[in-house]
Design a protein around this motif. Structure first.
Motif, short mmCIF file in Angstrom:
data_model
loop_
_atom_site.label_atom_id
_atom_site.label_comp_id
_atom_site.label_asym_id
_atom_site.label_seq_id
_atom_site.Cartn_x
_atom_site.Cartn_y
_atom_site.Cartn_z
N LEU A 164 6.84 13.72 -0.86
CA LEU A 164 6.26 13.07 -1.28
C LEU A 164 4.91 13.07 -0.95
N PRO A 165 3.97 13.99 -1.10
CA PRO A 165 2.45 13.77 -1.11
C PRO A 165 1.49 12.91 -0.52
N LEU B 221 9.80 2.32 6.46
CA LEU B 221 10.36 1.80 5.78
C LEU B 221 11.22 2.58 5.11
N LEU B 222 11.14 3.51 4.37
CA LEU B 222 12.39 4.34 3.59
C LEU B 222 13.54 4.90 4.89
N ALA B 223 12.81 5.18 6.56
CA ALA B 223 13.95 5.63 7.01
C ALA B 223 14.82 4.48 7.46
N GLN B 224 14.08 3.15 7.44
CA GLN B 224 14.73 1.67 8.42
C GLN B 224 15.95 1.84 6.78
N SER B 225 16.16 1.94 5.53
CA SER B 225 16.52 1.53 4.38
C SER B 225 17.23 2.53 3.76
N GLY B 226 17.20 3.65 5.03
CA GLY B 226 18.82 4.38 4.65
C GLY B 226 18.58 6.06 4.81
N LYS B 227 17.09 5.63 4.62
CA LYS B 227 16.90 7.50 3.86
C LYS B 227 16.81 8.03 4.98
N LYS B 228 17.17 10.26 5.41
CA LYS B 228 16.71 10.73 5.86
C LYS B 228 14.90 11.19 5.97
N VAL B 229 13.77 10.67 6.71
CA VAL B 229 12.72 11.20 6.36
C VAL B 229 12.63 12.31 7.30
N VAL B 230 11.51 13.05 6.72
CA VAL B 230 11.00 13.69 7.69
C VAL B 230 9.37 13.45 6.71
N LEU B 231 7.96 13.80 8.10
CA LEU B 231 6.90 13.10 7.93
C LEU B 231 6.37 14.07 8.93
N ALA B 232 5.27 14.35 7.62
CA ALA B 232 4.62 15.71 8.44
C ALA B 232 2.98 15.51 7.78
N ASP B 233 2.11 16.40 9.85
CA ASP B 233 0.86 16.16 9.20
C ASP B 233 -0.13 16.66 8.90
N LEU C 220 4.36 14.15 3.08
CA LEU C 220 2.92 15.00 3.74
C LEU C 220 2.05 13.81 3.34
N ASP C 221 1.44 13.97 5.01
CA ASP C 221 -0.05 13.61 5.27
C ASP C 221 -1.76 13.91 5.01
#
Length: 325
Positions: free
Chosen positions: A5-6, A26-38, A119-120
């Motif tokens: 998700l760019p 919010l995605l993480a709080q919904s139970g999803k495993k999330v990686v946020l990359a700068d 991807l931010d």
């Protein structure tokens, strides 16, 4: 398979980074495993907004071969289900990625053990930014209802559409040469548009044109209007959608209208994301609604990236195309 998700913006100052952080939480709080990359390479600051110190290995370490895997770059955020990869602007030239290192980065993203890899991206339409934006067909574009921001968002979509279309053909192919000649003629003063390019291309290359048009139909960016206030702001969103349809022949989907919230600047200054400090505020509630719409899509991998072509001529073409109307 990981959902890539760019998140991009046509210009800076539209709240893209703070929005990326809050959406990831919010995605993480919904139970999803999330990686946020700068991926604002050369201007990374996402760690600051997360309240993290800039003392962890980041993308720069991978680019300069100090590590051969993203595994060592993952940083715990203290937020369940959310990991972070720093952009690391301490290395000079990080933003100027070559073709092979870019492919290595994409391979690491594809193999990530997560539900979402966000991807931010840096603001603007640099060719590396566009390539990461086009990793999936439904990437997010953040804008505000200001006329300058809307026009910059349109310019970004125009550059992305052009690059999407051009990348369908190998470098030095007849199709790519036609595109280059078309652009050179256009910059000589002949008023034209991306739709004109597609039409004339299809006349010369009927089979290639038909296949390319079918592929272009998959390109459906998702737009979030940030810092909105009034009904008139929604009209600006419609203007962007109409521009994209008329001049680019692409459909954009609006997945969020996030209101301006006086608490947001304070949360940034305190380095504490607003959806954590005040989950019932209007910003958080509308961001959550946007996440619910985002989750309805599947953000797989755009297989065009696997094509065997050279990127050497693409940057110059992108610069020339930015001059088109």
């Amino acid at each position: 398979m990981v959902n890539i998700l760019p998140v991009a913006s046509g210009k800076g100052g539209v709240g893209k980074t703070s929005l990326s952080i809050n959406l990831a939480i919010l995605l993480a709080q919904s139970g999803k495993k999330v990686v946020l990359a700068d991926f604002d390479l050369g201007g990374a600051n996402l760690h600051t907004l997360l309240g993290l110190k800039n003392n962890h290995a980041g993308i720069g370490n991978f680019i300069y071969k100090q590590t051969d895997s993203f595994e060592s770059l993952y940083q715990e955020t203290g937020i369940p289900n959310l990991r972070f990869i720093a952009g690391d602007c301490l290395f000079p030239g990080t933003a100027n990625l070559g073709f092979f290192i870019k492919n290595k980065i994409v391979k690491e993203i594809k193999n990530c053990d997560a539900d979402y890899f966000i991807l931010d991206l840096g603001a603007g339409s640099a060719y590396n930014t566009l390539d990461f934006y086009l990793l999936t067909y439904n990437s997010i574009l953040v804008t505000t209802p200001e006329i300058t921001s809307i026009l910059n968002a349109y310019s970004f979509l125009k550059a992305a559409s052009f690059r999407f279309f051009t990348r369908l053909f190998k470098a030095k192919s007849e199709e790519r040469n036609f595109i280059q000649e078309f652009i050179q003629q256009s910059t000589a003063g002949v008023e034209t548009s991306f739709v004109d390019l597609i039409q004339k291309f299809s006349e010369v290359f009927p089979e290639s044109g038909a296949k390319a048009c079918e592929e272009m139909k998959k390109f459906c960016p998702q737009v979030i209007i940030n810092m909105g206030n009034t009904v008139e702001d929604l009209e600006m969103a419609k203007r962007l959608r109409n521009l994209a349809q008329k001049k680019l022949n692409i459909t954009v989907e609006f997945v969020g209208f996030i209101p301006r919230d006086s608490e947001l600047p304070l949360s940034i200054a305190r380095r504490k994301p607003l959806v954590l400090t005040n989950p019932s505020c209007k910003f958080a509630l509308q961001a959550k609604a946007a996440v619910q719409r985002i989750e309805k899509h599947s953000y797989g991998y755009n297989e065009m990236y696997e094509m065997d072509f050279e990127h050497d001529d693409m940057e110059e073409l992108s610069k020339e195309f930015s001059q088109l109307g």
